[in-house]
Design a protein around this motif. Structure first.
Motif, PDB file in Angstrom:
ATOM      1  N   LYS A   9      13.129  68.828  76.744  1.00  0.00           N
ATOM      2  CA  LYS A   9      13.942  69.850  77.405  1.00  0.00           C
ATOM      3  C   LYS A   9      13.573  69.914  78.873  1.00  0.00           C
ATOM      4  CE  LYS A   9      14.388  72.812  73.345  1.00  0.00           C
ATOM      5  NZ  LYS A   9      15.794  73.084  73.165  1.00  0.00           N
ATOM      6  N   ASN A  10      14.582  69.986  79.720  1.00  0.00           N
ATOM      7  CA  ASN A  10      14.370  70.083  81.169  1.00  0.00           C
ATOM      8  C   ASN A  10      13.432  68.994  81.684  1.00  0.00           C
ATOM      9  OD1 ASN A  10      16.024  72.384  81.299  1.00  0.00           O
ATOM     10  ND2 ASN A  10      14.303  73.686  80.761  1.00  0.00           N
ATOM     11  N   TYR A  11      13.641  67.787  81.200  1.00  0.00           N
ATOM     12  CA  TYR A  11      12.868  66.612  81.613  1.00  0.00           C
ATOM     13  C   TYR A  11      11.382  66.725  81.281  1.00  0.00           C
ATOM     14  CZ  TYR A  11      17.177  65.449  83.966  1.00  0.00           C
ATOM     15  OH  TYR A  11      18.484  65.171  84.220  1.00  0.00           O
ATOM     16  N   GLN A  12      11.050  67.473  80.242  1.00  0.00           N
ATOM     17  CA  GLN A  12       9.662  67.613  79.794  1.00  0.00           C
ATOM     18  C   GLN A  12       9.609  67.511  78.277  1.00  0.00           C
ATOM     19  OE1 GLN A  12       8.226  71.388  81.141  1.00  0.00           O
ATOM     20  NE2 GLN A  12       8.137  70.769  83.274  1.00  0.00           N
ATOM     21  N   ILE A  13       8.540  66.921  77.776  1.00  0.00           N
ATOM     22  CA  ILE A  13       8.298  66.904  76.337  1.00  0.00           C
ATOM     23  C   ILE A  13       7.640  68.229  75.987  1.00  0.00           C
ATOM     24  CG2 ILE A  13       6.990  65.827  74.473  1.00  0.00           C
ATOM     25  CD1 ILE A  13       7.398  63.157  75.924  1.00  0.00           C
TER      26      ILE A  13
END
Length: 90
Positions: A9-13
């Motif tokens: 999500k939002n370029y984060q794991i």
């Protein structure tokens, strides 16, 4: 018992605990260690009885769920990362 979800999500794991019929049970967490700590705190809060187990030096054999190492039950990252990679390649 909630299931551990690994998501992107939002370029984060991120990791979170999800329980069928109840939805997401935890906040989004950045690491497995955070997820493990959250589960231990949640499990302790759920149990209302007195602690019966004595502490011992040998923890190699245990039956409590909080004594087991956690693992990801559902990994949503792989598909989302593949889609993101494909969108940049196009």
């Amino acid at each position: 018992m909630p299931k551990l979800i690994k998501d992107f999500k939002n370029y984060q794991i991120v990791f979170y605990w999800y329980e069928k019929g109840k939805g997401r049970q935890s906040p989004l967490m950045p690491t497995l260690n955070h997820a493990e700590e959250w589960l231990q705190q949640w499990s302790n809060a759920q149990y209302q009885g007195t602690e019966r187990r004595r502490r011992s030096g040998n923890m190699s054999f245990s039956r409590r769920s909080t004594d087991k190492r956690i693992c990801v039950d559902v990994d949503l990252c792989e598909k989302k990362l593949a889609e993101l990679k494909h969108s940049f390649a196009a």
